[in-house]
Enzyme design. Structure first.
Site, PDB file in Angstrom:
ATOM      1  N   GLU A   2     -16.103  17.866   5.042  1.00 61.32           N
ATOM      2  CA  GLU A   2     -17.229  18.774   4.847  1.00 61.32           C
ATOM      3  C   GLU A   2     -16.981  20.149   5.439  1.00 61.32           C
ATOM      4  O   GLU A   2     -17.687  21.107   5.120  1.00 61.32           O
ATOM      5  CB  GLU A   2     -18.486  18.153   5.489  1.00 61.32           C
ATOM      6  N   GLY A  15      -7.673  12.776   4.509  1.00 54.76           N
ATOM      7  CA  GLY A  15      -7.558  11.655   5.435  1.00 54.76           C
ATOM      8  C   GLY A  15      -6.103  11.245   5.550  1.00 54.76           C
ATOM      9  O   GLY A  15      -5.766  10.071   5.449  1.00 54.76           O
ATOM     10  N   ARG A  52       0.831  -1.207   0.000  1.00 54.43           N
ATOM     11  CA  ARG A  52       0.000   0.000   0.000  1.00 54.43           C
ATOM     12  C   ARG A  52       0.860   1.249   0.000  1.00 54.43           C
ATOM     13  O   ARG A  52       0.706   2.149  -0.843  1.00 54.43           O
ATOM     14  CB  ARG A  52      -0.905  -0.018   1.222  1.00 54.43           C
ATOM     15  N   GLU A  59     -17.060   1.388   5.064  1.00 54.17           N
ATOM     16  CA  GLU A  59     -16.853   2.601   5.858  1.00 54.17           C
ATOM     17  C   GLU A  59     -17.116   3.874   5.053  1.00 54.17           C
ATOM     18  O   GLU A  59     -17.235   4.945   5.617  1.00 54.17           O
ATOM     19  CB  GLU A  59     -15.475   2.647   6.517  1.00 54.17           C
ATOM     20  N   GLU A  94      -6.221   7.838   0.508  1.00 57.86           N
ATOM     21  CA  GLU A  94      -6.286   6.382   0.651  1.00 57.86           C
ATOM     22  C   GLU A  94      -7.587   6.098   1.381  1.00 57.86           C
ATOM     23  O   GLU A  94      -7.632   6.052   2.601  1.00 57.86           O
ATOM     24  CB  GLU A  94      -5.065   5.870   1.432  1.00 57.86           C
ATOM     25  N   GLU A 129      -6.905  15.960   8.070  1.00 55.51           N
ATOM     26  CA  GLU A 129      -7.129  14.822   8.950  1.00 55.51           C
ATOM     27  C   GLU A 129      -8.107  15.218  10.049  1.00 55.51           C
ATOM     28  O   GLU A 129      -7.868  16.185  10.772  1.00 55.51           O
ATOM     29  CB  GLU A 129      -5.809  14.338   9.574  1.00 55.51           C
TER      30      GLU A 129
END
Length: 420
Positions: A183, A131, A107, A206, A197, A154
């Site tokens: 948001e 994120g 990854r 999720e 990711e 984050e």
């Protein structure tokens, strides 16, 4: 879905209200509409399915679609977060998940390779890393390319530590850490590249992808780049001899005793939900895998996430026992360089294992198949109408036998709830 109902003669039926429409996918599942009132007769040991009644018809109903009272429903909706953000972001505020992700070399190296192979084109670009977690992708951008700025977004408390890591690695002139939900973020400019990711088990679990789409629609400039640029969910029929032996065949003669009355309970407890973190051996695949769902990250819309359907048609390559289906995903990162190759991250059995591994969906009863047989059907990923990070996966399949009457086939349907 085929499970054994547990009778509870002492319990009186309880009335529940349906929160959303549900179409049963098997003979033992109820179909109902939002607002219907169901009588729940039994709540088996599995928390996902309850034995209920509607207009004199009995069958299984998914527990997460029901609430005991409409007034209670309204009160609960106002008090509870359907996104479960406190729990979700709380889990990403600790090191456990970040250690798992950073230790996943396939990854992490894939994202590093994306930045490195596009370093020239990233020069003076504005990048958003959505994120960002510990900020590893943002740090790759700062050290391997020369973007004008990287907005590292984050929502969890990990952002406080990410700021320290940015400073520790002398990247504070390039990387700006923003502790906000997607948001809520405010930027002084549009971005040229949106990298994230966001993938979960079975690709969408999720539903972080919704935050990515919100950020895309608001902050990605026209002609900007999405990384990943596309994604695909892959499916294959498989055998799972060891898992079946461990969870089901075990009850046949343990210690020389007949424990087969526990097999229906074992089926309900172990096979009702998908098995996460499954590692399928390539030799357990009964046919060539196929992509059943393909997503274009430039055109995918949030409304599309409510229900995504795919089809499959497999030709069985050898005689074996068909225990279920295994799923995994692949994402592609388009190149910004002229003539450059795309980077691929594949979580399947023919690639290096990732922390996602694969997801196994077990049939209630195994089926013997033979070389030349075909398995066709559909897969539906249906988002939970209440808890927005969860979903149900419904598989409908037909097994056509090549060695007997071609009109003869075995048909099955099963719905799997995917909850955290």
């Amino acid at each position: 879905m085929q499970t054994e109902k547990e009778d509870d003669e002492d319990a009186s039926p309880e009335e529940y209200v349906a929160l959303s429409n549900f179409t049963g996918s098997g003979n033992d599942q109820l179909t109902f509409s939002r607002g219907d009132r169901l009588l729940v007769h039994a709540k088996p040991s599995s928390e996902w399915w309850w034995w209920a009644e509607l207009d004199g018809v009995t069958g299984y109903a998914p527990a997460d679609y029901l609430r005991q009272d409409a007034a209670e429903e309204e009160e609960d909706t106002s008090l509870e977060d359907p996104w479960q953000d406190e729990e979700y972001f709380g889990s990403y505020g600790t090191l456990r998940l970040h250690l798992e992700m950073l230790s996943d070399k396939s990854r992490t190296e894939a994202y590093r390779q994306v930045i490195l192979s596009n370093s020239g084109s990233l020069q003076n670009k504005v990048v958003m890393d959505l994120g960002c977690g510990t900020g590893i992708i943002s740090l790759f951008c700062a050290q391997l390319a020369q973007p004008s700025v990287v907005y590292a977004v984050e929502a969890s408390s990990m952002a406080e530590h990410t700021r320290q890591l940015v400073k520790q690695n002398s990247c504070e002139d390039v990387v700006t850490v923003l502790q906000r939900r997607a948001e809520e973020i405010e930027l002084p400019e549009q971005v040229d590249v949106l990298v994230s990711e966001w993938m979960g088990n079975c690709l969408l679990f999720e539903f972080m992808v919704e935050s990515v789409l919100l950020a895309r629609d608001r902050w990605l400039r026209e002609g900007g780049v999405m990384w990943p640029s596309s994604a695909a969910l892959t499916l294959v029929p498989c055998q799972a001899d060891s898992y079946y032996a461990e969870k089901m065949a075990f009850w046949e003669r343990p210690y020389g005793l007949d424990f087969t009355p526990l097999q229906p309970l074992a089926q309900q407890e172990f096979f009702t939900k998908p098995k996460f973190s499954h590692l399928i051996e390539p030799g357990d695949c009964l046919a060539a895998p196929c992509d059943v769902i393909c997503l274009d990250m430039y055109t995918l819309q949030i409304k599309d996430l409510e229900e995504i359907k795919g089809q499959f048609h497999f030709y069985v390559e050898r005689s074996a026992v068909f225990h279920g289906f295994t799923a995994w995903f692949t994402v592609h990162f388009e190149s910004l360089e002229t003539g450059g190759a795309a980077v691929e991250l594949n979580t399947g059995p023919n690639s290096e294992p990732t922390h996602w591994k694969q997801t196994l969906f077990m049939l209630d009863r195994p089926v013997s198949v033979y070389a030349g047989d075909s398995i066709s059907g559909t897969i539906v990923l249906r988002r939970n109408p209440v808890w927005r990070r969860h979903m149900n996966v419904t598989l409908h399949w037909k097994v056509y036998c090549s060695t007997e009457d071609t009109d003869k086939c075995q048909v099955g349907t099963k719905t799997f709830p995917m909850w955290r």
